[in-house]
Design a protein around this motif. Structure first.
Motif, PDB file in Angstrom:
ATOM      1  N   ASP A  17      -1.564 -22.113  -8.077  1.00  0.00           N
ATOM      2  CA  ASP A  17      -1.466 -21.840  -6.637  1.00  0.00           C
ATOM      3  C   ASP A  17      -1.686 -23.099  -5.813  1.00  0.00           C
ATOM      4  O   ASP A  17      -1.294 -23.152  -4.645  1.00  0.00           O
ATOM      5  CB  ASP A  17      -2.491 -20.769  -6.226  1.00  0.00           C
ATOM      6  CG  ASP A  17      -1.947 -19.368  -6.445  1.00  0.00           C
ATOM      7  OD1 ASP A  17      -0.702 -19.212  -6.495  1.00  0.00           O
ATOM      8  OD2 ASP A  17      -2.751 -18.420  -6.573  1.00  0.00           O
TER       9      ASP A  17
ATOM     10  N   GLN B 109      -0.238 -25.865  -6.532  1.00  0.00           N
ATOM     11  CA  GLN B 109       0.973 -26.671  -6.668  1.00  0.00           C
ATOM     12  C   GLN B 109       2.030 -26.169  -5.677  1.00  0.00           C
ATOM     13  O   GLN B 109       2.320 -24.970  -5.610  1.00  0.00           O
ATOM     14  CB  GLN B 109       1.532 -26.567  -8.090  1.00  0.00           C
ATOM     15  CG  GLN B 109       0.545 -26.979  -9.170  1.00  0.00           C
ATOM     16  CD  GLN B 109       0.224 -28.468  -9.120  1.00  0.00           C
ATOM     17  OE1 GLN B 109       1.110 -29.287  -8.880  1.00  0.00           O
ATOM     18  NE2 GLN B 109      -1.032 -28.802  -9.336  1.00  0.00           N
ATOM     19  N   TRP B 110       2.617 -27.098  -4.924  1.00  0.00           N
ATOM     20  CA  TRP B 110       3.571 -26.711  -3.881  1.00  0.00           C
ATOM     21  C   TRP B 110       4.798 -26.004  -4.453  1.00  0.00           C
ATOM     22  O   TRP B 110       5.314 -25.056  -3.866  1.00  0.00           O
ATOM     23  CB  TRP B 110       4.010 -27.934  -3.076  1.00  0.00           C
ATOM     24  CG  TRP B 110       4.835 -28.913  -3.873  1.00  0.00           C
ATOM     25  CD1 TRP B 110       4.380 -29.982  -4.576  1.00  0.00           C
ATOM     26  CD2 TRP B 110       6.256 -28.871  -4.061  1.00  0.00           C
ATOM     27  NE1 TRP B 110       5.421 -30.626  -5.206  1.00  0.00           N
ATOM     28  CE2 TRP B 110       6.577 -29.969  -4.897  1.00  0.00           C
ATOM     29  CE3 TRP B 110       7.268 -28.032  -3.614  1.00  0.00           C
ATOM     30  CZ2 TRP B 110       7.893 -30.224  -5.295  1.00  0.00           C
ATOM     31  CZ3 TRP B 110       8.573 -28.286  -4.009  1.00  0.00           C
ATOM     32  CH2 TRP B 110       8.868 -29.381  -4.831  1.00  0.00           C
ATOM     33  N   TRP B 111       5.263 -26.479  -5.636  1.00  0.00           N
ATOM     34  CA  TRP B 111       6.489 -25.897  -6.192  1.00  0.00           C
ATOM     35  C   TRP B 111       6.276 -24.447  -6.625  1.00  0.00           C
ATOM     36  O   TRP B 111       7.186 -23.616  -6.521  1.00  0.00           O
ATOM     37  CB  TRP B 111       6.989 -26.727  -7.373  1.00  0.00           C
ATOM     38  CG  TRP B 111       6.020 -26.835  -8.520  1.00  0.00           C
ATOM     39  CD1 TRP B 111       5.094 -27.817  -8.729  1.00  0.00           C
ATOM     40  CD2 TRP B 111       5.864 -25.901  -9.604  1.00  0.00           C
ATOM     41  NE1 TRP B 111       4.380 -27.563  -9.884  1.00  0.00           N
ATOM     42  CE2 TRP B 111       4.836 -26.403 -10.437  1.00  0.00           C
ATOM     43  CE3 TRP B 111       6.504 -24.716  -9.952  1.00  0.00           C
ATOM     44  CZ2 TRP B 111       4.426 -25.740 -11.592  1.00  0.00           C
ATOM     45  CZ3 TRP B 111       6.095 -24.041 -11.110  1.00  0.00           C
ATOM     46  CH2 TRP B 111       5.071 -24.562 -11.907  1.00  0.00           C
ATOM     47  N   PHE B 112       5.045 -24.160  -7.083  1.00  0.00           N
ATOM     48  CA  PHE B 112       4.756 -22.789  -7.507  1.00  0.00           C
ATOM     49  C   PHE B 112       4.674 -21.867  -6.299  1.00  0.00           C
ATOM     50  O   PHE B 112       5.219 -20.751  -6.314  1.00  0.00           O
ATOM     51  CB  PHE B 112       3.442 -22.767  -8.299  1.00  0.00           C
ATOM     52  CG  PHE B 112       3.097 -21.422  -8.866  1.00  0.00           C
ATOM     53  CD1 PHE B 112       3.777 -20.925  -9.961  1.00  0.00           C
ATOM     54  CD2 PHE B 112       2.089 -20.641  -8.303  1.00  0.00           C
ATOM     55  CE1 PHE B 112       3.468 -19.680 -10.495  1.00  0.00           C
ATOM     56  CE2 PHE B 112       1.769 -19.402  -8.829  1.00  0.00           C
ATOM     57  CZ  PHE B 112       2.460 -18.917  -9.930  1.00  0.00           C
ATOM     58  N   ARG B 113       4.018 -22.325  -5.241  1.00  0.00           N
ATOM     59  CA  ARG B 113       3.948 -21.518  -4.023  1.00  0.00           C
ATOM     60  C   ARG B 113       5.338 -21.322  -3.422  1.00  0.00           C
ATOM     61  O   ARG B 113       5.661 -20.232  -2.928  1.00  0.00           O
ATOM     62  CB  ARG B 113       3.025 -22.185  -2.999  1.00  0.00           C
ATOM     63  CG  ARG B 113       1.560 -22.237  -3.411  1.00  0.00           C
ATOM     64  CD  ARG B 113       0.676 -22.529  -2.210  1.00  0.00           C
ATOM     65  NE  ARG B 113       1.121 -23.723  -1.509  1.00  0.00           N
ATOM     66  CZ  ARG B 113       0.727 -24.963  -1.797  1.00  0.00           C
ATOM     67  NH1 ARG B 113      -0.128 -25.155  -2.809  1.00  0.00           N
ATOM     68  NH2 ARG B 113       1.151 -25.997  -1.107  1.00  0.00           N
ATOM     69  N   ALA B 114       6.167 -22.363  -3.469  1.00  0.00           N
ATOM     70  CA  ALA B 114       7.529 -22.249  -2.936  1.00  0.00           C
ATOM     71  C   ALA B 114       8.344 -21.244  -3.741  1.00  0.00           C
ATOM     72  O   ALA B 114       9.095 -20.441  -3.176  1.00  0.00           O
ATOM     73  CB  ALA B 114       8.204 -23.620  -2.941  1.00  0.00           C
TER      74      ALA B 114
ATOM     75  N   ASP C  81      -4.760 -19.478 -10.423  1.00  0.00           N
ATOM     76  CA  ASP C  81      -5.450 -20.203  -9.350  1.00  0.00           C
ATOM     77  C   ASP C  81      -5.092 -21.683  -9.376  1.00  0.00           C
ATOM     78  O   ASP C  81      -4.915 -22.309  -8.325  1.00  0.00           O
ATOM     79  CB  ASP C  81      -6.956 -20.035  -9.481  1.00  0.00           C
ATOM     80  CG  ASP C  81      -7.418 -18.610  -9.166  1.00  0.00           C
ATOM     81  OD1 ASP C  81      -6.648 -17.898  -8.490  1.00  0.00           O
ATOM     82  OD2 ASP C  81      -8.517 -18.230  -9.615  1.00  0.00           O
TER      83      ASP C  81
ATOM     84  N   GLU D 274       7.217 -18.691  -5.442  1.00  0.00           N
ATOM     85  CA  GLU D 274       6.746 -17.349  -5.118  1.00  0.00           C
ATOM     86  C   GLU D 274       7.260 -16.882  -3.757  1.00  0.00           C
ATOM     87  O   GLU D 274       7.649 -15.717  -3.594  1.00  0.00           O
ATOM     88  CB  GLU D 274       5.219 -17.315  -5.118  1.00  0.00           C
ATOM     89  CG  GLU D 274       4.594 -17.368  -6.498  1.00  0.00           C
ATOM     90  CD  GLU D 274       3.106 -17.149  -6.448  1.00  0.00           C
ATOM     91  OE1 GLU D 274       2.585 -16.405  -7.312  1.00  0.00           O
ATOM     92  OE2 GLU D 274       2.439 -17.699  -5.533  1.00  0.00           O
ATOM     93  N   THR D 275       7.293 -17.805  -2.796  1.00  0.00           N
ATOM     94  CA  THR D 275       7.762 -17.446  -1.457  1.00  0.00           C
ATOM     95  C   THR D 275       9.236 -17.070  -1.471  1.00  0.00           C
ATOM     96  O   THR D 275       9.642 -16.047  -0.896  1.00  0.00           O
ATOM     97  CB  THR D 275       7.537 -18.617  -0.487  1.00  0.00           C
ATOM     98  OG1 THR D 275       6.138 -18.930  -0.443  1.00  0.00           O
ATOM     99  CG2 THR D 275       8.018 -18.267   0.907  1.00  0.00           C
TER     100      THR D 275
ATOM    101  N   LYS E 295      -1.011  -9.365  -8.165  1.00  0.00           N
ATOM    102  CA  LYS E 295      -2.210 -10.167  -8.367  1.00  0.00           C
ATOM    103  C   LYS E 295      -3.204  -9.411  -9.240  1.00  0.00           C
ATOM    104  O   LYS E 295      -3.323  -8.182  -9.138  1.00  0.00           O
ATOM    105  CB  LYS E 295      -2.864 -10.507  -7.020  1.00  0.00           C
ATOM    106  CG  LYS E 295      -1.981 -11.322  -6.090  1.00  0.00           C
ATOM    107  CD  LYS E 295      -1.730 -12.719  -6.648  1.00  0.00           C
ATOM    108  CE  LYS E 295      -0.927 -13.557  -5.661  1.00  0.00           C
ATOM    109  NZ  LYS E 295      -0.632 -14.915  -6.205  1.00  0.00           N
TER     110      LYS E 295
ATOM    111  N   SER F  99       8.239 -18.785 -10.867  1.00  0.00           N
ATOM    112  CA  SER F  99       7.058 -18.070 -10.365  1.00  0.00           C
ATOM    113  C   SER F  99       6.307 -17.340 -11.480  1.00  0.00           C
ATOM    114  O   SER F  99       5.196 -16.854 -11.258  1.00  0.00           O
ATOM    115  CB  SER F  99       7.471 -17.070  -9.283  1.00  0.00           C
ATOM    116  OG  SER F  99       8.192 -15.989  -9.851  1.00  0.00           O
TER     117      SER F  99
END
Length: 203
Positions: free
Chosen positions: A103, A105-110, A100, A112-113, A81, A165
């Motif tokens: 972040d 967007q669900w697909w971007f967070r998924a 930001d 990254e996870t 970060k 990601s």
């Protein structure tokens, strides 16, 4: 006085039994067929290992690796970060805002996870490993087919997740993105073609 049937050679059933007893397999099941089957299986695995679907993903991963390593000192490494209030170069001024926005967007967070989970929290090192493994298995024609296929496909999958990601880095690359993609594609193509070319040259 023997009959004609008695004097004739062994019947078909006896021939088959005698052949089996002598260790000869029926036509189509001989020992020579096993290596052919193994060769076909190895060729199929090799096709998956160096096929174009895996190659596209690996070329994308190589492009992401090139871009993220190039901007790592100015912005942040893959998975890191940007510190709040950090002074960024002019070309990366909008990078924190883009991160930001994504972040949310669900697909971007998924992405990254999943990236952090499969890389054990070391996304940069994992991307290096995936790209290097892709090039090694393409250069090595004599490695174990199953192991090489697993390394290639697993690395390709990680390259896709890492690229999703790394969308902020891809946007940051701007006009340099096509060049990075070209370099990645050339690396994959040359690594795939090099072993065959070398064998032809050396006879």
């Amino acid at each position: 006085m023997g009959s004609a049937a008695t004097e004739a050679g062994p019947v078909a059933g006896e021939t088959a039994t005698a052949t089996a007893a002598d260790g000869e397999a029926p036509s189509g099941d001989g020992p020579g067929d096993a290596p052919d089957g193994t060769a076909r299986g190895g060729a199929r695995l090799r096709g998956w290992t160096v096929g174009w679907p895996a190659g596209l993903a690996q070329a994308l991963g190589a492009a992401v690796l090139l871009i993220t390593e190039f901007v790592r000192q100015d912005v942040a490494a893959l998975g890191a970060k940007v510190p709040k209030g950090a002074h960024l170069p002019d070309y990366a001024a909008d990078f924190p805002h883009l991160v930001d926005t994504l972040d949310g967007q669900w697909w971007f967070r998924a992405a990254e996870t999943v990236r952090d989970a499969v890389s054990f929290g070391e996304p940069r090192a994992a991307l290096w490993a995936a790209v290097c493994a892709a090039l090694v298995v393409r250069l090595n024609l004599d490695g174990p087919p199953r192991t090489q296929c697993f390394l290639s496909l697993a690395g390709a999958g990680y390259c896709v997740v890492a690229a999703l990601s790394a969308v902020p880095f891809l946007v940051l690359a701007g006009a340099a993105l096509p060049f990075a993609l070209l370099v990645g594609a050339l690396a994959v193509v040359l690594a795939t073609a090099a072993p065959g070319a070398w064998r032809r040259l050396t006879g």
